[in-house]
Write an enzyme that holds these catalytic residues in place. Sequence first.
Site, PDB file in Angstrom:
ATOM      1  N   HIS A 182       0.903  -1.125  -0.100  1.00 32.46           N
ATOM      2  CA  HIS A 182      -0.073   0.047   0.035  1.00 32.46           C
ATOM      3  C   HIS A 182       0.752   1.386   0.108  1.00 32.46           C
ATOM      4  O   HIS A 182       0.718   2.223   0.639  1.00 32.46           O
ATOM      5  CB  HIS A 182      -0.918   0.076   1.159  1.00 32.46           C
ATOM      6  CG  HIS A 182      -0.455   0.006   2.343  1.00 32.46           C
ATOM      7  ND1 HIS A 182      -0.836  -0.356   3.661  1.00 32.46           N
ATOM      8  CD2 HIS A 182       1.039   0.313   2.898  1.00 32.46           C
ATOM      9  CE1 HIS A 182       0.133  -0.332   4.633  1.00 32.46           C
ATOM     10  NE2 HIS A 182       1.008   0.274   4.185  1.00 32.46           N
ATOM     11  N   HIS A 229      -0.666   5.282   9.640  1.00 26.85           N
ATOM     12  CA  HIS A 229       0.516   5.464   9.370  1.00 26.85           C
ATOM     13  C   HIS A 229       0.748   7.044  10.180  1.00 26.85           C
ATOM     14  O   HIS A 229       0.981   7.860   9.615  1.00 26.85           O
ATOM     15  CB  HIS A 229       1.098   5.712   8.126  1.00 26.85           C
ATOM     16  CG  HIS A 229       1.046   4.551   7.566  1.00 26.85           C
ATOM     17  ND1 HIS A 229       0.114   3.920   6.888  1.00 26.85           N
ATOM     18  CD2 HIS A 229       2.102   3.541   7.071  1.00 26.85           C
ATOM     19  CE1 HIS A 229       0.198   2.811   6.107  1.00 26.85           C
ATOM     20  NE2 HIS A 229       1.532   2.594   6.372  1.00 26.85           N
ATOM     21  N   HIS A 363      10.417  -3.722   2.844  1.00 26.88           N
ATOM     22  CA  HIS A 363      10.994  -2.414   2.760  1.00 26.88           C
ATOM     23  C   HIS A 363      11.452  -1.911   4.013  1.00 26.88           C
ATOM     24  O   HIS A 363      11.003  -2.169   5.321  1.00 26.88           O
ATOM     25  CB  HIS A 363       9.679  -1.401   2.111  1.00 26.88           C
ATOM     26  CG  HIS A 363       8.472  -1.294   3.007  1.00 26.88           C
ATOM     27  ND1 HIS A 363       7.828  -2.255   3.514  1.00 26.88           N
ATOM     28  CD2 HIS A 363       7.906  -0.199   3.391  1.00 26.88           C
ATOM     29  CE1 HIS A 363       6.718  -1.743   4.134  1.00 26.88           C
ATOM     30  NE2 HIS A 363       6.553  -0.548   3.800  1.00 26.88           N
ATOM     31  N   GLU A 410       4.853  -4.763   8.428  1.00 27.28           N
ATOM     32  CA  GLU A 410       3.572  -4.571   7.860  1.00 27.28           C
ATOM     33  C   GLU A 410       2.895  -5.937   7.882  1.00 27.28           C
ATOM     34  O   GLU A 410       1.632  -6.220   7.584  1.00 27.28           O
ATOM     35  CB  GLU A 410       3.322  -3.636   6.963  1.00 27.28           C
ATOM     36  CG  GLU A 410       3.524  -2.065   7.179  1.00 27.28           C
ATOM     37  CD  GLU A 410       3.351  -1.075   6.038  1.00 27.28           C
ATOM     38  OE1 GLU A 410       2.991   0.041   6.597  1.00 27.28           O
ATOM     39  OE2 GLU A 410       3.613  -1.344   4.930  1.00 27.28           O
TER      40      GLU A 410
HETATM   41  C1  DHB Z   1       6.528   3.527   1.572  1.00 24.62           C
HETATM   42  C2  DHB Z   1       5.943   2.283   1.862  1.00 24.62           C
HETATM   43  C3  DHB Z   1       4.897   2.128   2.699  1.00 24.62           C
HETATM   44  O1  DHB Z   1       4.236   1.115   3.226  1.00 24.62           O
HETATM   45  C4  DHB Z   1       4.314   3.477   3.672  1.00 24.62           C
HETATM   46  O2  DHB Z   1       3.383   3.201   4.345  1.00 24.62           O
HETATM   47  C5  DHB Z   1       5.113   4.523   3.233  1.00 24.62           C
HETATM   48  C6  DHB Z   1       5.901   4.577   2.419  1.00 24.62           C
HETATM   49  C7  DHB Z   1       7.460   3.860   0.388  1.00 24.62           C
HETATM   50  O3  DHB Z   1       7.814   2.854  -0.176  1.00 24.62           O
HETATM   51  O4  DHB Z   1       7.830   4.840   0.096  1.00 24.62           O
HETATM   52 FE    FE Z   2       2.862   1.248   5.183  1.00 22.34          FE
END
Ligand code: DHB
Ligand code: FE
Length: 456
Positions: A182, A229, A363, A410
């Site tokens: 997301h 977030h 990530h 997540e």
């Molecule tokens: C990104 C990914 C995320 O899941 C998020 O909540 C905020 C930023 C990203 O890859 O930039």
């Molecule tokens: Fe996220």
Amino acid sequence: MSLNKPYLDVPGTTIFDADQSRKGYWLNQFCMSLMKAENRARFKAGEDAYLAEWPMTHEQRAAVRARDLNWMMRTGGNIYFLSKLGATDGLSFQQMAGSMTGMTEQQYRDMMIAGGRSPEGNRVVGEGGDAQGPASQTAAWREWQEAEARNKLESAVESAQTAPETRAGSHAHVTAAVFSSHVPAIGAAIDMGKTEEPYWAPLFKGFERSKQWMKDHRPDVVFLVYNDHATSFDLGVIPTFAIGTAAEFEPADEGYGPRPVPTVVGHPELASHIAQSVIQQDFDLTIVNDLRVDHGLTVPMNLMFGSPAQWPVRVIPFHVNVVQYPVPSGQRCFALGQAIRRAIESYDEPLKVQIWGTGGMSHQLQGPRAGLINAEWDNRFLDRLIADPAELATMPHIEYVREAGSEGIELVMWLIARGAMSDVAGSGKPPRVAHRFFHVPASNTAVGHLILENQI
Ligand code: DHB
Ligand code: FE
């Protein structure tokens, strides 16, 4: 509605449950506003004008004007909220409680001094105790009741002339689970018309099949597991699990202005039912009526539905804390999914419900390790999620962090959606994989996507 309410036969007692809370939402919020001195002053200066500012029912306004606490409670008021009105009028809690009993203030005081009301004969409706009579009645309430009775008669005559709609009597069920990353940049690419650009085209191509599948398998409700977030929840209050029970949820302003996406329409009745059922299965949920939804929810909606003027389904947002540790374990999330499925399947309306798990895959958005991607681990996660979710659920947090980056945590949310599928707990066949997609990168993230259909 199939909420279990064993408290309905306690005499002279209104339990403030989800149904009452929904009914009384604005009445109680009006009462809360009286916590501010300036609002009390405005209310006292002109009750009708002040009451008109709140979207309460006419009946609730009439009950407030009559200062009839029993009446206010019947229309959804809760004593802790209503007490702000009593306090504004200079009443003590004893005066407020006593006013609901049909006794004079002095009689009630005397009863309390003599040891209080006895529970004997007052545990169940129909016993012979002194709390078994009707609630004390104000003249204003009696007049309202008479007018209501006349209106009911008229509308019953009217509706008898049109054939009532009948509906097959069965229960809600989970039809499929959808899993998707997301990333906010995906939302920005959609909003700025960049989906055809070489950077983004392969990603959006991967969701073409999903949108087609969704046209053929549209549910009535999406139960959407995501994480807020630092948008609606800041460090003031950090709920581990929170369910959105409101009628509507506006897209949040995350600092760039709200995304130009439709308002999310909720399903308060089903959400309240799930809240009650899941809490009774010993999971602590936070009930949220005021929630703005961020990219965690709106981006997967775009990926699955495109950009329609209105979302074609109702959505129950379900937030999981993955921002501040401790975050819930994979096993707890997996067990929670099972509890959610039991809750959905005990709702007595034949609704098709999809459950979505969002966030991830690998990530890391922080520190010198930012940009970490582990495609091999991610794909193994997808394999395990499909074929052996119970084993996957035992994976400790530290492995998510080491292998998938700090924000890869997540992914525990996906276990909630997987736990709600019918093969878990031995009752159904393994799910069918309708679509699987993986792509690197979107901003800082590896994008993973799965559609699993329940095979009943
Ligand atoms: C990104 C990914 C995320 O899941 C998020 O909540 C905020 C930023 C990203 O890859 O930039
Ligand atoms: Fe996220």
